[in-house]
Design an enzyme around this catalytic site. Structure first.
Site, PDB file in Angstrom:
ATOM      1  N   LYS A 203      60.531 -50.688  27.944  1.00 10.31           N
ATOM      2  CA  LYS A 203      59.817 -50.008  26.862  1.00 10.31           C
ATOM      3  C   LYS A 203      58.300 -50.106  27.050  1.00 10.31           C
ATOM      4  O   LYS A 203      57.570 -49.115  26.971  1.00 10.31           O
ATOM      5  CB  LYS A 203      60.219 -50.625  25.514  1.00 10.31           C
ATOM      6  CG  LYS A 203      59.341 -50.267  24.360  1.00 10.31           C
ATOM      7  CD  LYS A 203      59.471 -48.813  23.995  1.00 10.31           C
ATOM      8  CE  LYS A 203      58.334 -48.335  23.124  1.00 10.31           C
ATOM      9  NZ  LYS A 203      58.443 -46.936  22.757  1.00 10.31           N
ATOM     10  N   HIS A 241      49.238 -30.624  44.272  1.00 12.89           N
ATOM     11  CA  HIS A 241      49.977 -31.452  45.226  1.00 12.89           C
ATOM     12  C   HIS A 241      51.348 -31.796  44.621  1.00 12.89           C
ATOM     13  O   HIS A 241      51.419 -32.150  43.437  1.00 12.89           O
ATOM     14  CB  HIS A 241      49.181 -32.742  45.494  1.00 12.89           C
ATOM     15  CG  HIS A 241      49.744 -33.586  46.587  1.00 12.89           C
ATOM     16  ND1 HIS A 241      50.915 -34.295  46.421  1.00 12.89           N
ATOM     17  CD2 HIS A 241      49.318 -33.830  47.844  1.00 12.89           C
ATOM     18  CE1 HIS A 241      51.191 -34.943  47.542  1.00 12.89           C
ATOM     19  NE2 HIS A 241      50.232 -34.670  48.424  1.00 12.89           N
ATOM     20  N   CYS A 257      51.271 -47.164  19.773  1.00 10.06           N
ATOM     21  CA  CYS A 257      52.135 -47.515  20.916  1.00 10.06           C
ATOM     22  C   CYS A 257      51.322 -47.720  22.190  1.00 10.06           C
ATOM     23  O   CYS A 257      51.165 -48.845  22.664  1.00 10.06           O
ATOM     24  CB  CYS A 257      53.154 -46.413  21.148  1.00 10.06           C
ATOM     25  SG  CYS A 257      53.999 -45.915  19.652  1.00 10.06           S
TER      26      CYS A 257
HETATM   27  N1  SAJ Z   1      46.415 -38.914  25.644  1.00  4.34           N
HETATM   28  C1  SAJ Z   1      45.347 -38.635  26.469  1.00  4.34           C
HETATM   29  N2  SAJ Z   1      45.589 -37.996  27.655  1.00  4.34           N
HETATM   30  C2  SAJ Z   1      46.844 -37.620  28.033  1.00  4.34           C
HETATM   31  C3  SAJ Z   1      47.913 -37.904  27.176  1.00  4.34           C
HETATM   32  C4  SAJ Z   1      47.681 -38.558  25.983  1.00  4.34           C
HETATM   33  O1  SAJ Z   1      44.191 -38.957  26.174  1.00  4.34           O
HETATM   34  O2  SAJ Z   1      46.983 -37.053  29.123  1.00  4.34           O
HETATM   35  C5  SAJ Z   1      46.180 -39.629  24.369  1.00  4.34           C
HETATM   36  C6  SAJ Z   1      46.538 -38.841  23.118  1.00  4.34           C
HETATM   37  O3  SAJ Z   1      45.466 -38.038  22.731  1.00  4.34           O
HETATM   38  C7  SAJ Z   1      46.847 -39.945  22.124  1.00  4.34           C
HETATM   39  C8  SAJ Z   1      47.432 -41.050  23.008  1.00  4.34           C
HETATM   40  O4  SAJ Z   1      47.068 -40.739  24.331  1.00  4.34           O
HETATM   41  O5  SAJ Z   1      45.673 -40.432  21.499  1.00  4.34           O
HETATM   42  C9  SAJ Z   1      48.924 -41.239  22.923  1.00  4.34           C
HETATM   43  O6  SAJ Z   1      49.608 -40.008  22.772  1.00  4.34           O
HETATM   44  P1  SAJ Z   1      50.980 -39.646  23.496  1.00  4.34           P
HETATM   45  O7  SAJ Z   1      51.391 -38.306  23.021  1.00  4.34           O
HETATM   46  O8  SAJ Z   1      50.847 -39.817  24.938  1.00  4.34           O
HETATM   47  O9  SAJ Z   1      52.009 -40.769  23.042  1.00  4.34           O
HETATM   48  P2  SAJ Z   1      52.452 -41.400  21.607  1.00  4.34           P
HETATM   49  O10 SAJ Z   1      51.678 -42.668  21.417  1.00  4.34           O
HETATM   50  O11 SAJ Z   1      52.444 -40.425  20.509  1.00  4.34           O
HETATM   51  O12 SAJ Z   1      53.996 -41.759  21.929  1.00  4.34           O
HETATM   52  C10 SAJ Z   1      54.282 -42.633  23.022  1.00  4.34           C
HETATM   53  C11 SAJ Z   1      55.391 -41.973  23.875  1.00  4.34           C
HETATM   54  N3  SAJ Z   1      55.520 -42.693  25.133  1.00  4.34           N
HETATM   55  C12 SAJ Z   1      55.500 -42.068  26.337  1.00  4.34           C
HETATM   56  O13 SAJ Z   1      55.325 -40.886  26.448  1.00  4.34           O
HETATM   57  C13 SAJ Z   1      55.722 -42.928  27.536  1.00  4.34           C
HETATM   58  C14 SAJ Z   1      56.698 -41.960  23.089  1.00  4.34           C
HETATM   59  O14 SAJ Z   1      57.754 -41.465  23.899  1.00  4.34           O
HETATM   60  C15 SAJ Z   1      57.038 -43.393  22.612  1.00  4.34           C
HETATM   61  O15 SAJ Z   1      58.249 -43.419  21.863  1.00  4.34           O
HETATM   62  C16 SAJ Z   1      55.909 -43.849  21.708  1.00  4.34           C
HETATM   63  O16 SAJ Z   1      54.704 -43.887  22.514  1.00  4.34           O
HETATM   64  C17 SAJ Z   1      56.245 -45.231  21.171  1.00  4.34           C
HETATM   65  O17 SAJ Z   1      56.669 -45.313  20.011  1.00  4.34           O
HETATM   66  O18 SAJ Z   1      56.174 -46.211  21.923  1.00  4.34           O
END
Ligand code: SAJ
Length: 431
Positions: A203, A241, A257
């Site tokens: 996780k 790539h 998270c």
């Molecule tokens: N973000 C970036 N650049 C990116 C992707 C995201 O800056 O390329 C930022 C977003 O703006 C945001 C943060 O990261 O502030 C997190 O957003 P997210 O959509 O990546 O993820 P969360 O926190 O909403 O949900 C994550 C997910 N984990 C993964 O994708 C590995 C989700 O599947 C999990 O269930 C969740 O964490 C959790 O509860 O742990």
């Protein structure tokens, strides 16, 4: 009918409780906040999540879900409480402890306890089980214990609860099998059985993988700024790539998270987890980098009014936990030479006044798009140009139509692309 008690009715607990209730279980939901309990028992919800409102209403109406302030005797207990990070970057397990203690007196032989909250490796065996042992029941023989992390993405929770693959970590084989049986009532994705420490690590590594990759993109954004190139072009071209998938830079990583979980690994292995800790620090530096971009743009405008668009940690949700936007708002607000107005239609309450869109844009000197809510796609730059005092827009998400904003006379500034004169005093002070 078997009964399940879900402790913690937040973004994970409430959808999980509802899903079990609509798939044959008699579910008791538990939360320490009376308003949440009352809201759910009226068939309503306290969080924004597509599809959840209808689901909760139907299971409350059918009588299969009822919310309480205290756990009720059940066959299965699912703990889905928050595990935030403390100021020393160590996990706070207080809510897990309170949840486990709250069921000690009602646990009976044959029951199953499942921990869903994201936790540092070894939490189930070294923290949860010692509390459960106080029941006097033999762990693994009379009382079964599993760690089953959720993986759902806010905004797509209902779909992902059903369709995602799931990792089931049991304290022994029987515990894992029993937990699998519970989830198989609604999970259509494949389920994989393992031990609790592996499941805990899986996780955290999923979110750490994403955090480290976002940090790489954010580092690229800063370097591109220095080099005078566009980081987004680099990303698009590098991702041609077949084995490269660079993530997107932005104003920082928020949510409860990704911005939290990697610290759980650092806590356990501070010497070994160098890259993971550095990635966290890089992502945590992005709100200041974004603030620097604002300062650079308004350095010659006295008492500049900054319009912050978006407060949540990502688009089209109402969750502001750990949102980088909040940090940026605080930095702007604490600067006596700047005035701040904020617009976010998803957020109802915040410590700073929230304006409507027109009010927020009126006499603005610099618009900062921090979150790419889909409603911002339909903002007409020509209309905005009639309201503002100075035409500057900073896009931290590469989500706006640059041409349209430039045609309306705006100076369009993209995070990750240098404008003519590099100042960014804080970010590049020692570079
Ligand atoms: N973000 C970036 N650049 C990116 C992707 C995201 O800056 O390329 C930022 C977003 O703006 C945001 C943060 O990261 O502030 C997190 O957003 P997210 O959509 O990546 O993820 P969360 O926190 O909403 O949900 C994550 C997910 N984990 C993964 O994708 C590995 C989700 O599947 C999990 O269930 C969740 O964490 C959790 O509860 O742990």
């Amino acid at each position: 009918m078997k009964s399940v008690c879900v402790i913690g009715l937040g973004y994970i607990g409430l959808p999980t409780a509802s899903m079990l209730a609509s798939n044959g279980y008699n579910v008791c939901g538990v939360d320490i906040t009376p308003q949440i309990v009352d809201t759910i028992n009226r068939g309503e919800i306290h969080i924004e999540e597509p599809g959840l409102k209808e689901l909760v209403k139907s299971v409350v109406d059918s009588g299969n879900l009822r919310a309480y302030l205290e756990p009720q005797e059940s066959d299965v207990y699912i703990i889905a409480v928050p595990t935030p990070v403390k100021s020393d970057k160590k996990a706070c397990l207080d809510y897990v402890e309170a949840a486990a203690k709250s069921i000690i007196n009602i646990l009976k032989s044959g029951d199953l306890v499942i921990l869903e909250s994201t936790s540092p490796p070894e939490t189930t065996k070294d923290f949860l089980i010692p509390i459960l042992e106080k029941t006097g029941l033999k762990i693994g023989e009379e009382l079964f214990v599993s760690y089953c992390p959720e993986k759902v993405l806010p905004g797509k929770i209902i779909y992902e609860l059903v369709n995602n693959k799931r990792i089931i970590g049991g304290i022994n084989e029987k515990s894992a099998q029993l937990a699998k049986e519970v989830y198989s009532s609604f999970v259509q994705g494949e389920m994989y059985l393992t031990d609790t420490v592996t499941a805990e690590m899986v996780k955290i590594m999923e979110n750490t993988y994403r955090d480290v990759n976002i940090a790489l993109a954010n580092e690229l954004a800063k370097i591109s700024y220095k080099l005078g190139i566009n980081a987004w072009d680099v990303i698009n071209l590098a991702n041609l790539h077949p084995r490269v998938n660079l993530h997107n830079p932005g104003p920082g990583v928020g949510g409860h998270c990704i911005s939290v979980d990697p610290w759980f690994i650092v806590e356990k292995n501070p010497v070994l987890a160098q890259l993971i800790g550095q990635a966290r620090n890089t992502n945590d530096s992005m709100p200041e980098f974004t603030y620097d971009l604002v300062l650079e743009q308004v350095k010659d405008i006295p008492n500049a009014k900054i319009t912050l668009l978006g407060l949540t940690y990502k688009p089209d949700i109402d969750d502001i936990r750990e949102s980088p936007s909040i940090e940026i708002a605080e930095m702007i607000n604490n600067n006596p030479d700047l005035n701040l107005s904020i617009y976010d239609s998803h957020v109802k309450n915040f410590s700073h006044k929230l304006s409507n869109l027109e009010e927020a844009l009126q006499d603005s000197d610099c618009i900062l798009l921090a979150v790419n809510h889909s409603e911002f796609d339909s903002i007409d730059p020509a209309e905005v140009s009639k309201l503002v005092r100075n035409k500057i827009i900073i896009d931290t998400r590469n989500s706006l139509n640059r041409q349209a904003w430039e045609e309306a006379g705006f100076k369009y500034v993209l995070l990750g692309q240098s404008s003519e004169n590099i100042v960014l005093a804080n970010t590049f002070a020692n570079v």
